[in-house]
Design an enzyme around this catalytic site. Structure first.
Site, PDB file in Angstrom:
ATOM      1  N   ASN A  39       0.841  -1.206   0.000  1.00 20.78           N
ATOM      2  CA  ASN A  39       0.000   0.000   0.000  1.00 20.78           C
ATOM      3  C   ASN A  39       0.868   1.244   0.000  1.00 20.78           C
ATOM      4  O   ASN A  39       1.913   1.299   0.645  1.00 20.78           O
ATOM      5  CB  ASN A  39      -1.011  -0.003   1.156  1.00 20.78           C
ATOM      6  CG  ASN A  39      -0.392  -0.193   2.515  1.00 20.78           C
ATOM      7  OD1 ASN A  39       0.628  -0.860   2.660  1.00 20.78           O
ATOM      8  ND2 ASN A  39      -1.000   0.395   3.530  1.00 20.78           N
ATOM      9  N   GLU A  84       0.399   5.209   0.543  1.00 21.62           N
ATOM     10  CA  GLU A  84      -0.563   6.211   1.014  1.00 21.62           C
ATOM     11  C   GLU A  84      -0.192   7.617   0.548  1.00 21.62           C
ATOM     12  O   GLU A  84       0.876   7.832  -0.031  1.00 21.62           O
ATOM     13  CB  GLU A  84      -0.670   6.121   2.540  1.00 21.62           C
ATOM     14  CG  GLU A  84      -1.217   4.770   2.970  1.00 21.62           C
ATOM     15  CD  GLU A  84      -1.514   4.678   4.452  1.00 21.62           C
ATOM     16  OE1 GLU A  84      -1.093   5.553   5.217  1.00 21.62           O
ATOM     17  OE2 GLU A  84      -2.185   3.693   4.833  1.00 21.62           O
ATOM     18  N   CYS A 108      -4.074   0.565  -2.473  1.00 20.22           N
ATOM     19  CA  CYS A 108      -3.898  -0.647  -1.662  1.00 20.22           C
ATOM     20  C   CYS A 108      -2.818  -1.536  -2.283  1.00 20.22           C
ATOM     21  O   CYS A 108      -2.492  -1.422  -3.471  1.00 20.22           O
ATOM     22  CB  CYS A 108      -5.192  -1.445  -1.623  1.00 20.22           C
ATOM     23  SG  CYS A 108      -6.550  -0.613  -0.810  1.00 20.22           S
ATOM     24  N   GLU A 140      -3.003  -4.712  -2.988  1.00 21.73           N
ATOM     25  CA  GLU A 140      -3.513  -5.638  -4.002  1.00 21.73           C
ATOM     26  C   GLU A 140      -3.526  -4.999  -5.381  1.00 21.73           C
ATOM     27  O   GLU A 140      -3.120  -5.594  -6.378  1.00 21.73           O
ATOM     28  CB  GLU A 140      -4.937  -6.099  -3.642  1.00 21.73           C
ATOM     29  CG  GLU A 140      -5.034  -6.904  -2.367  1.00 21.73           C
ATOM     30  CD  GLU A 140      -5.286  -6.074  -1.129  1.00 21.73           C
ATOM     31  OE1 GLU A 140      -4.747  -4.949  -1.038  1.00 21.73           O
ATOM     32  OE2 GLU A 140      -6.011  -6.543  -0.236  1.00 21.73           O
ATOM     33  N   CYS A 157     -10.285  -4.660   0.292  1.00 26.82           N
ATOM     34  CA  CYS A 157     -11.357  -3.663   0.170  1.00 26.82           C
ATOM     35  C   CYS A 157     -12.176  -3.932  -1.102  1.00 26.82           C
ATOM     36  O   CYS A 157     -11.758  -4.690  -1.985  1.00 26.82           O
ATOM     37  CB  CYS A 157     -10.790  -2.251   0.159  1.00 26.82           C
ATOM     38  SG  CYS A 157     -10.185  -1.707  -1.456  1.00 26.82           S
ATOM     39  N   CYS A 207     -10.431  -3.277  -4.530  1.00 26.99           N
ATOM     40  CA  CYS A 207      -9.460  -4.319  -4.899  1.00 26.99           C
ATOM     41  C   CYS A 207     -10.165  -5.604  -5.326  1.00 26.99           C
ATOM     42  O   CYS A 207      -9.703  -6.310  -6.226  1.00 26.99           O
ATOM     43  CB  CYS A 207      -8.507  -4.591  -3.741  1.00 26.99           C
ATOM     44  SG  CYS A 207      -7.351  -3.230  -3.493  1.00 26.99           S
TER      45      CYS A 207
END
Ligand code: THU
Length: 168
Positions: free
Chosen positions: A69, A71, A80, A82, A121, A124
């Site tokens: 991830n 940010e 993210c 993924e 999430c 993803c």
């Protein structure tokens, strides 16, 4: 069943395996992929959440592509693990099918990984579904936790009522 009723009931049956981490619980390739996902948490940039996620994608050509991830001070701009991994894999090896993705997470403030499997999430999940649709085959998903690993033979388990190109 009341056949005169205009309202019918429906349900999804979603199958997955719950594995207890330990020696030989997974095939060698899966175990390696999970180790790659765990290692990828080291590359996480998560100064805001301090929640470090790693993902590793195994491709049909034998390559493993990792992501974490990333940010941003403008929170929604972050991505993210993924999606970083899947999109990076597609960009590095266009047209090569991802066979499986493993995901692991840990809190920067704590030792070890989450006890329970990390849950991707919704966005993803949608990206995993697109990967399946694109290559016309299942994407296996391994969600790592120290106390349990969820093994999904298809990403469809993560996203009933999925939106795909057939709707467009
Ligand atoms: N995150 C992931 O990278 N993958 C998941 O499956 C869940 C959440 C990230 C996004 C954000 O950087 C941090 O974890 C906290 O939500």
């Amino acid at each position: 069943i009341d056949l005169t009723s205009p309202m019918k009931q429906a349900c999804f049956q979603l199958h997955y395996h719950i594995l207890t981490p330990g020696i030989d619980v997974l095939p060698e390739a899966d175990a390696r992929l999970i180790e790659a996902a765990k290692a990828a948490t080291q590359t996480s940039y998560a100064p805001y959440s301090n929640f470090c996620v790693g993902a590793a994608v195994l491709l049909e050509n034998g390559e493993t592509v990792c992501g974490s991830n990333q940010e941003n001070a403008a929170y929604p701009a972050g991505t993210c693990a993924e999606r970083t991994a899947i999109h990076y894999a597609n960009a590095q090896f266009p047209g090569v099918r991802p066979l499986a993705i493993a995901v692991a997470a840990r809190k920067a403030s704590e030792n070890g990984f989450l006890e329970q499997p990390i849950s991707p999430c919704g966005v993803c999940r949608q990206v995993m579904i697109e990967t399946q649709a694109r290559f016309g085959k299942n994407l296996r998903v391994l969600l790592y936790g120290e106390k349990a690993i969820f093994e999904l033979e298809t990403a469809s388990v993560l996203l009933p009522f999925q939106f795909d190109s057939a709707s467009l």
